[in-house]
Design a protein around this motif. Structure first.
Motif, PDB file in Angstrom:
ATOM      1  N   TYR A  53       0.891  -1.155   0.000  1.00  0.00           N
ATOM      2  CA  TYR A  53       0.000   0.000   0.000  1.00  0.00           C
ATOM      3  C   TYR A  53       0.933   1.209   0.000  1.00  0.00           C
ATOM      4  N   PRO A  54       0.979   1.986  -1.086  1.00  0.00           N
ATOM      5  CA  PRO A  54       2.030   3.000  -1.238  1.00  0.00           C
ATOM      6  C   PRO A  54       1.759   4.277  -0.434  1.00  0.00           C
ATOM      7  N   ARG A  55       1.612   4.084   0.859  1.00  0.00           N
ATOM      8  CA  ARG A  55       1.308   5.195   1.759  1.00  0.00           C
ATOM      9  C   ARG A  55       2.356   6.298   1.645  1.00  0.00           C
ATOM     10  N   GLY A  56       1.883   7.536   1.628  1.00  0.00           N
ATOM     11  CA  GLY A  56       2.782   8.681   1.633  1.00  0.00           C
ATOM     12  C   GLY A  56       3.265   9.119   0.263  1.00  0.00           C
ATOM     13  N   MET A  57       2.924   8.352  -0.789  1.00  0.00           N
ATOM     14  CA  MET A  57       3.410   8.676  -2.123  1.00  0.00           C
ATOM     15  C   MET A  57       2.308   9.308  -2.961  1.00  0.00           C
ATOM     16  N   ASN A  58       2.691  10.211  -3.852  1.00  0.00           N
ATOM     17  CA  ASN A  58       1.725  10.750  -4.814  1.00  0.00           C
ATOM     18  C   ASN A  58       2.157  10.520  -6.260  1.00  0.00           C
ATOM     19  N   PHE A  59       3.227   9.754  -6.455  1.00  0.00           N
ATOM     20  CA  PHE A  59       3.714   9.415  -7.788  1.00  0.00           C
ATOM     21  C   PHE A  59       3.890  10.656  -8.654  1.00  0.00           C
ATOM     22  N   GLY A  60       4.315  11.736  -8.031  1.00  0.00           N
ATOM     23  CA  GLY A  60       4.624  12.956  -8.763  1.00  0.00           C
ATOM     24  C   GLY A  60       3.433  13.631  -9.391  1.00  0.00           C
ATOM     25  N   ALA A  61       2.223  13.349  -8.884  1.00  0.00           N
ATOM     26  CA  ALA A  61       1.016  13.867  -9.525  1.00  0.00           C
ATOM     27  C   ALA A  61       0.424  15.026  -8.743  1.00  0.00           C
ATOM     28  N   ILE A  62       0.195  16.112  -9.430  1.00  0.00           N
ATOM     29  CA  ILE A  62      -0.626  17.207  -8.930  1.00  0.00           C
ATOM     30  C   ILE A  62      -1.625  17.557 -10.021  1.00  0.00           C
ATOM     31  N   ILE A  63      -2.652  18.317  -9.699  1.00  0.00           N
ATOM     32  CA  ILE A  63      -3.660  18.629 -10.696  1.00  0.00           C
ATOM     33  C   ILE A  63      -3.009  19.345 -11.879  1.00  0.00           C
ATOM     34  N   PRO A 141     -12.081   3.453  -4.738  1.00  0.00           N
ATOM     35  CA  PRO A 141     -10.843   3.932  -4.100  1.00  0.00           C
ATOM     36  C   PRO A 141     -11.082   5.307  -3.478  1.00  0.00           C
ATOM     37  N   THR A 142     -10.411   5.545  -2.382  1.00  0.00           N
ATOM     38  CA  THR A 142     -10.635   6.762  -1.606  1.00  0.00           C
ATOM     39  C   THR A 142      -9.620   7.839  -1.961  1.00  0.00           C
ATOM     40  N   ALA A 143     -10.106   9.033  -2.251  1.00  0.00           N
ATOM     41  CA  ALA A 143      -9.265  10.219  -2.435  1.00  0.00           C
ATOM     42  C   ALA A 143      -8.132   9.914  -3.419  1.00  0.00           C
ATOM     43  N   SER A 144      -6.871  10.142  -3.011  1.00  0.00           N
ATOM     44  CA  SER A 144      -5.742  10.006  -3.938  1.00  0.00           C
ATOM     45  C   SER A 144      -5.469   8.569  -4.354  1.00  0.00           C
ATOM     46  N   GLU A 145      -6.109   7.595  -3.707  1.00  0.00           N
ATOM     47  CA  GLU A 145      -5.995   6.215  -4.186  1.00  0.00           C
ATOM     48  C   GLU A 145      -6.471   6.091  -5.636  1.00  0.00           C
ATOM     49  N   ARG A 146      -7.317   7.043  -6.074  1.00  0.00           N
ATOM     50  CA  ARG A 146      -7.848   6.977  -7.430  1.00  0.00           C
ATOM     51  C   ARG A 146      -6.770   7.251  -8.478  1.00  0.00           C
ATOM     52  N   LEU A 147      -5.605   7.736  -8.036  1.00  0.00           N
ATOM     53  CA  LEU A 147      -4.472   7.879  -8.946  1.00  0.00           C
ATOM     54  C   LEU A 147      -3.987   6.522  -9.447  1.00  0.00           C
ATOM     55  N   ILE A 148      -4.136   5.495  -8.611  1.00  0.00           N
ATOM     56  CA  ILE A 148      -3.510   4.213  -8.933  1.00  0.00           C
ATOM     57  C   ILE A 148      -4.502   3.085  -9.132  1.00  0.00           C
ATOM     58  N   TRP A 149      -5.709   3.173  -8.560  1.00  0.00           N
ATOM     59  CA  TRP A 149      -6.655   2.065  -8.624  1.00  0.00           C
ATOM     60  C   TRP A 149      -7.917   2.448  -9.369  1.00  0.00           C
TER      61      TRP A 149
END
Length: 316
Positions: A53-63, A141-149
């Motif tokens: 579970y990649p907690r703490g990461m945002n994979f370099g993504a911002i809006i 997926p919750t909040a920023s989890e939608r970046l990956i799932w």
């Protein structure tokens, strides 16, 4: 409940070898064997145990923007995720068979039907003979989890009838979806699994409420994770600079159908929580409240669930 055996259930509060599917599978094998040697019939792992579970990461993504380093880390995450079926699921089935247990494993699943890069947060269910019984994909997926799932659909919401009772799972904040819980109760779940990444005290109230509401045993299982467990060669490792050393303190617990702890929450360490469940306690608890029986008002409320597999690629 006379037709069911009382199970000994193990909740595995542990982290994988983050972003390394091969090493994580080996750790899962070791932990499952340890639980089986303690007498477990059912072994439950946390949300997205494989590969992390990649907690703490945002994979370099911002809006409006993504970074090349974030894309590299996402590629690494995809490549260490689990295709179903695959050699990884065969290995998990072998673990279940060798230890004669029901093995319930949280994974990040890599789609192999329409896209080889779309991921899902998934729970896999293996029988003691090694058979993959089925899976549940997280609906939202919750909040920023939608970046990956991506989002699961109603075709993967099973409750399995086993010699140890009916077993099903909802993942993390799916458990805040009232109708998702109602579907679990309607299917007669006895052992309600709630793998999560939520280590807050408020999550404990959720576990206890579900047990009281569903009159079922609830197994909450989370990872214990520290920052030092992350590989330092992640391209976006600097995203963790401000993270605390203890990134997930755990909080796995096992709850009685009347909402009291059978096993108190475990904090601050990796641990195997083991207990025997007395399934007759479900009947006892339903004496004064049964959400789909004598306390239901089907003349007023009806639950409709679409369990058809949804088409993709623009098909209607």
């Amino acid at each position: 409940m006379k037709n069911y055996k009382n199970p000994r259930i193990a909740a595995i509060q542990a982290a994988p070898i983050l972003f390394d599917i091969e090493e994580s599978l080996e750790k899962a094998a070791t932990l499952t064997k340890e639980a089986a040697n303690m007498g477990a019939d059912i072994v439950v792992f946390p949300e997205s145990y494989l590969p992390a579970y990649p907690r703490g990461m945002n994979f370099g993504a911002i809006i409006g923007s993504r970074t090349e380093s974030g894309r590299k880390d996402f590629t690494r995450y995809v490549e260490n995720s689990v295709i179903v079926p695959s050699k990884e699921t065969e290995f998990l089935g072998k673990i279940a068979k060798e230890n004669d247990v029901y093995l319930i494993m949280g994974i990040t699943e890599r789609d192999n039907e329409w896209s080889d890069t779309t991921l899902y947060c998934t729970v896999l269910f293996f029988a003691p003979d090694g058979t993959l019984l089925g899976k549940h994909r997280k609906l939202k997926p919750t909040a920023s989890e939608r970046l990956i799932w991506g989002e699961g659909d109603g075709s993967t919401m099973p409750v399995f009838d086993t010699p140890f009772g009916k077993i099903g799972a909802l993942i993390c904040w799916e458990n805040y979806m009232p109708l998702a819980r109602a579907n679990m109760y309607a299917k007669g779940v006895h052992i309600y699994l709630a793998p999560t990444a939520d280590a807050r005290e408020s999550w404990q109230s959720t576990l206890r409420h579900i047990a009281m509401e569903g009159r079922c045993f609830v197994i909450g299982v989370n990872q214990y994770v520290t920052k030092s467990m992350y590989p330092d060669n992640l391209a976006c490792y600097s995203e963790l600079d401000t993270a605390p050393e203890e990134m997930s303190k755990g909080g796995s617990a096992i709850v009685h159908p009347l909402g009291e702890y059978i096993v108190e929450p475990c904090w601050g360490k990796e641990e195997i929580l083991l207990t025997e469940l007395d399934l007759d306690q479900i009947t006892n608890a339903k004496f004064d409240f049964d959400p789909v029986g004598h306390y239901a008002r089907n003349d007023v409320f009806q639950l409709q669930v679409n369990e058809k597999k949804q088409k993709v690629r623009g098909e209607l």
